[in-house]
Design an enzyme around this catalytic site. Structure first.
Site, mmCIF file in Angstrom:
data_model
loop_
_atom_site.group_PDB
_atom_site.id
_atom_site.type_symbol
_atom_site.label_atom_id
_atom_site.label_comp_id
_atom_site.label_asym_id
_atom_site.label_seq_id
_atom_site.Cartn_x
_atom_site.Cartn_y
_atom_site.Cartn_z
ATOM 1 N N LEU A 104 0.830 -1.076 0.111
ATOM 2 C CA LEU A 104 0.187 0.082 0.028
ATOM 3 C C LEU A 104 0.939 1.175 0.013
ATOM 4 C CD1 LEU A 104 -2.836 -0.897 2.563
ATOM 5 C CD2 LEU A 104 -2.947 -0.875 0.030
ATOM 6 N N ASP A 105 0.292 2.258 -0.711
ATOM 7 C CA ASP A 105 1.248 3.639 -0.546
ATOM 8 C C ASP A 105 1.202 4.169 1.021
ATOM 9 O OD1 ASP A 105 1.058 3.470 -3.372
ATOM 10 O OD2 ASP A 105 -0.642 4.913 -3.381
ATOM 11 N N ILE A 106 2.063 5.012 1.198
ATOM 12 C CA ILE A 106 2.364 5.542 2.492
ATOM 13 C C ILE A 106 1.027 6.091 3.216
ATOM 14 C CG2 ILE A 106 3.372 7.852 1.737
ATOM 15 C CD1 ILE A 106 5.271 7.659 4.182
ATOM 16 N N HIS A 187 0.067 2.199 -7.905
ATOM 17 C CA HIS A 187 -0.793 3.426 -7.607
ATOM 18 C C HIS A 187 -2.188 3.314 -8.425
ATOM 19 C CE1 HIS A 187 2.028 5.740 -5.520
ATOM 20 N NE2 HIS A 187 2.713 6.123 -6.302
ATOM 21 N N LYS A 190 -5.348 5.228 -7.575
ATOM 22 C CA LYS A 190 -5.561 6.505 -7.722
ATOM 23 C C LYS A 190 -5.378 6.882 -9.315
ATOM 24 C CE LYS A 190 -2.842 7.345 -3.249
ATOM 25 N NZ LYS A 190 -1.463 7.532 -2.789
#
Ligand code: URA
Length: 232
Positions: A104-106, A187, A190
Site C-alpha cells: 500500500l502507498d504511504i 498506484h 489513484k
C-alpha cells in the site's frame, strides 16, 4: 528454510548471526540438540529437533501469515531511510524472511498481509490468480454514473498498454465508492480515478481475496491469519 539443515546454518538464520559466529559458538559448546551439546557445526538437524543456543530455545516457526492494520505514514518496505516501515509495527523473532504481499502507498490505510511464504504471496499478487482487492475510496469530485461505468469496464491508465481489467465499483455516497480490482499496478486506484477525471483523497483497503481486515484490530495492530484465511 529447508530440512534437514546444518546446525550452523540453522543457528545463523534464527539467531540472525554471521555463519562464522554460529560456527565458533557451536565449537565453544553453546549449542544443544535434543538436550545434548553438539560441537560439529555441520550436524544435520530436522524441524522437530529441540535446539538451544546460549541456553535459550531456538524454534523454527515455519510458514507465517499475518494481517496488519496499516496506519498512514508507514511504508510497505523492508527498510526506509525517511519513514517508519510496517515491519517496525511487528514484534517477531525473525523478521528477515518476511515480505509484504501487495503493498500500500504511504498514505493508504488498511489491510496488509505479511508472510515468509513466497508461493502464497505470489497467488495474492499475481494477476494470473485473479484475486480481488477491495478498497474504500473517498474522492475529491462527485462520482458520476458514467465514471462508475468506465471503472467497471476498464480504463486507460497513463503509460499502460492495456485497459484495466473489469472492476467492481459501487457508489456509497456522492464522494465515496467501494472498488474491487484484480490487478495491482503501481498506484492503480489513484490512477484509475485520475483516468475518470477525479482524485483520490482517502484510500483504505478492507479486503484481499477472502481475507477481510479484522474490525477488532486498531491501527498499527496485527494478528496471525486463521487456517481458513490462509486458504486462498
Ligand atoms: N492503489 C493505489 O493507488 N494506492 C494503494 O495504496 C493501493 C492501491
Amino acid at each position: 528454510m529447508k530440512f534437514p539443515c546444518r546446525l550452523d546454518k540453522f543457528i545463523s538464520h534464527l539467531a540472525e548471526l554471521p555463519r562464522s559466529k554460529a560456527k565458533a559458538g557451536i565449537k565453544s559448546k553453546l549449542a544443544t540438540v535434543n538436550g545434548e551439546i553438539v560441537t560439529a557445526f555441520d550436524y544435520s538437524i530436522n524441524a522437530t529437533d529441540d535446539i538451544t543456543w546460549h541456553g535459550n530455545p531456538l524454534k523454527f516457526l515455519g510458514k507465517r501469515y499475518l494481517m496488519l492494520y496499516k496506519p498512514a505514514g508507514y511504508v510497505c518496505a523492508n527498510s526506509d531511510d525517511m519513514h517508519p516501515t510496517v515491519f517496525d509495527l511487528l514484534d517477531e523473532p525473525i523478521m528477515s524472511d518476511f515480505h509484504v504481499a501487495g503493498r500500500l502507498d504511504i498514505d493508504t490505510t488498511g489491510l496488509v498481509l505479511i508472510t515468509n511464504d513466497g508461493d502464497w504471496s505470489h497467488k495474492i499478487t499475481s494477476p494470473k490468480h485473479n484475486k480481488f482487492k477491495t478498497y474504500l475510496v473517498e474522492t475529491q469530485e462527485p462520482l458520476t454514473d458514467d465514471a462508475l461505468a468506465q471503472l467497471r469496464q476498464g480504463v486507460q491508465l497513463h503509460n499502460e498498454k492495456d485497459l484495466t481489467r473489469p472492476a467492481k465499483a459501487e457508489a456509497l455516497a456522492s464522494y465515496s465508492l467501494r472498488l474491487s480490482i484484480s490487478e495491482g499496478k503501481y498506484h492503480q486506484v489513484k490512477r484509475m480515478l485520475a483516468a475518470v477525471n477525479n482524485k483520490v483523497v482517502e484510500l483504505h483497503r478492507e479486503k484481499i481475496a477472502n481475507i477481510e481486515l479484522d474490525h477488532s484490530l486498531a491501527q498499527g495492530e496485527y494478528r496471525p491469519l486463521t487456517e481458513q484465511e490462509q486458504q486462498l
